[in-house]
Scaffold this motif. Structure first.
Motif, short mmCIF file in Angstrom:
data_model
loop_
_atom_site.label_atom_id
_atom_site.label_comp_id
_atom_site.label_asym_id
_atom_site.label_seq_id
_atom_site.Cartn_x
_atom_site.Cartn_y
_atom_site.Cartn_z
N LEU A 262 4.27 3.89 -5.57
CA LEU A 262 5.09 5.01 -5.12
C LEU A 262 5.76 5.69 -6.32
O LEU A 262 5.94 6.92 -6.34
CB LEU A 262 6.16 4.52 -4.14
N ALA A 263 6.10 4.92 -7.32
CA ALA A 263 6.68 5.48 -8.54
C ALA A 263 5.68 6.40 -9.24
O ALA A 263 6.05 7.46 -9.75
CB ALA A 263 7.12 4.36 -9.49
N VAL A 264 4.40 5.99 -9.24
CA VAL A 264 3.36 6.83 -9.84
C VAL A 264 3.27 8.16 -9.08
O VAL A 264 3.22 9.24 -9.68
CB VAL A 264 1.99 6.12 -9.83
N PHE A 265 3.21 8.05 -7.74
CA PHE A 265 3.11 9.28 -6.94
C PHE A 265 4.29 10.20 -7.20
O PHE A 265 4.12 11.41 -7.45
CB PHE A 265 3.05 8.94 -5.44
N TYR A 287 13.01 9.29 -7.87
CA TYR A 287 13.44 8.54 -9.04
C TYR A 287 14.00 7.18 -8.67
O TYR A 287 14.17 6.31 -9.54
CB TYR A 287 14.48 9.34 -9.83
N THR A 288 14.29 6.97 -7.39
CA THR A 288 14.75 5.64 -6.96
C THR A 288 13.64 4.61 -7.11
O THR A 288 13.90 3.45 -7.43
CB THR A 288 15.21 5.68 -5.49
N PHE A 289 12.39 5.03 -6.89
CA PHE A 289 11.25 4.14 -7.09
C PHE A 289 10.87 4.05 -8.57
O PHE A 289 10.46 3.00 -9.06
CB PHE A 289 10.04 4.60 -6.27
N ILE A 290 11.00 5.18 -9.25
CA ILE A 290 10.67 5.20 -10.68
C ILE A 290 11.55 4.23 -11.45
O ILE A 290 11.13 3.63 -12.44
CB ILE A 290 10.80 6.63 -11.22
#
Length: 372
Positions: A262-265, A287-290
């Protein structure tokens, strides 16, 4: 200068994981944000609305989300200055940040990451969405730990300050999809859908009158469509920074967790969303996943010093990226602390409003005027 000093103080705090430092840095963040008097531009419309339109006893004048309106209700009931709306929002925001930091392995790095990504634009400027983002940050922790009820509760709390955050409820089914199917294929499909959706949405907004929507809502949406998603556009220095983020997110998929894909997406979606301001604002939530990808790289034992210095450098560049925009360069050093007003008198906010509006007009932005 105060903002820059705080960024570097938080960067130095990354050298330790002591909880006391987390507390001290959280207090510093609160003092900076809550004391920011007439800082940025959004305060112009908020203060005008608060002083001339909002009536505590007349809910028909409550134009914003219920959480933000409730804060205005409390401060207006006590005849407090608009700055106390900023103070209250900053307190909620800081409490959420501190809670989120404590829930992560590298708490001081976590604070530094959040402030560099969100501090200047969302926390100090776009305060409604800033508060919403901090609720979403905590919600994603609960999502990653299978505490789905708390995830939903925190997203709903976020939507009480910025309605766009309600879309974050989609994180839950997205996580399930990533677990059920090939995450690489799902990521590619999501990137494709994201790009198509943004340009379709832009077309709809630009032709909103054809869909029978008019008035304040139509004007606001068209304003989003006519402005770029970011201060530097798609093809820019900012793009290089976003590519670095994509690389970090892609490397983290070695762990093969849904959150890292999800961070990649979302790191790609940040670039796609620059085509339209309203979509770019939604990309903030990604950015919460990043963060999880950044924390993964920060914790690697191999090339630890290099990795950590690289991440800190990337985040510091993020922190100062708004200065690429001449509108924000104008206010960078123009910080006045409400808490020091007994020692250093505050400027007249009416004069500051005139200066801010003049800067916007000089840069082709029609923002000021009577509140409607």
């Amino acid at each position: 200068m105060i903002y820059a000093m705080l960024c570097f103080i938080l960067a130095l705090g990354c050298s330790t994981n002591i909880k006391l430092i987390t507390k001290v840095n959280s207090v510093l963040i609160f003092l900076f944000l809550s004391g920011a008097y007439s800082y940025g531009y959004d305060w112009i419309r908020y203060r005008e609305y608060y002083e001339n339109v909002f009536l505590a006893g007349d809910t028909s004048t409550w134009l914003y989300e219920p959480g933000f309106s409730l804060i205005m209700f409390m401060t207006k009931s006590f005849s407090l200055d608009y700055q106390w709306v900023v103070i209250t929002c900053s307190l909620i925001l800081t409490i959420n940040l501190y809670e989120f930091a404590l829930k992560n392995k590298y708490r001081n790095f976590c604070l530094f990451y959040c402030f560099c990504i969100f501090g200047f634009m969302e926390f100090a400027e776009q305060i409604r969405q800033g508060v919403a983002i901090t609720f979403v940050l905590v919600s994603t922790y609960y999502l990653s730990n299978e505490k789905n009820k708390k995830f939903v509760i925190y997203v709903l709390l976020a939507s009480m300050f910025h309605v766009s955050s309600i879309l974050c409820l989609a994180f839950w089914p997205l996580k399930k999809i990533y677990r059920k199917f090939n995450p690489v294929i799902i990521t590619l499909i999501m990137v494709l859908i994201g790009g198509i959706s943004i340009y379709a949405f832009k077309f709809i907004i630009e032709n909103i009158n054809l869909f029978g929507v008019s008035g304040f809502i139509a004007e606001k949406l068209q304003g989003y469509a006519s402005s770029d998603g970011s201060d530097s556009g798609i093809l820019s220095f900012g793009l290089l920074l976003n590519i670095m983020v994509i690389c970090v997110a892609a490397l983290s998929t070695q762990v093969n967790r849904s959150h890292h894909y999800l961070a990649v997406f979302f790191s790609v979606f940040v670039i796609e969303s620059k085509a339209i301001s309203i979509a770019y604002r939604f990309s903030y939530y990604g950015y919460t996943f990043i963060y999880e990808s950044f924390e993964w790289m920060y914790g690697l034992r191999k090339a630890r010093i290099f990795n950590r210095l690289a991440l800190i450098t990337i985040l510091l560049v993020f922190a100062f990226k708004p200065l690429l925009n001449p509108v924000y360069r104008e206010i960078f050093n123009d910080y006045h602390s409400y808490w020091l007003s007994g020692i250093i008198p505050l400027p007249d906010f009416r004069e500051m409003r005139t200066e801010r509006c003049s800067t916007l007009v000089d840069n082709g932005i029609q923002y000021c005027g009577d509140f409607k």
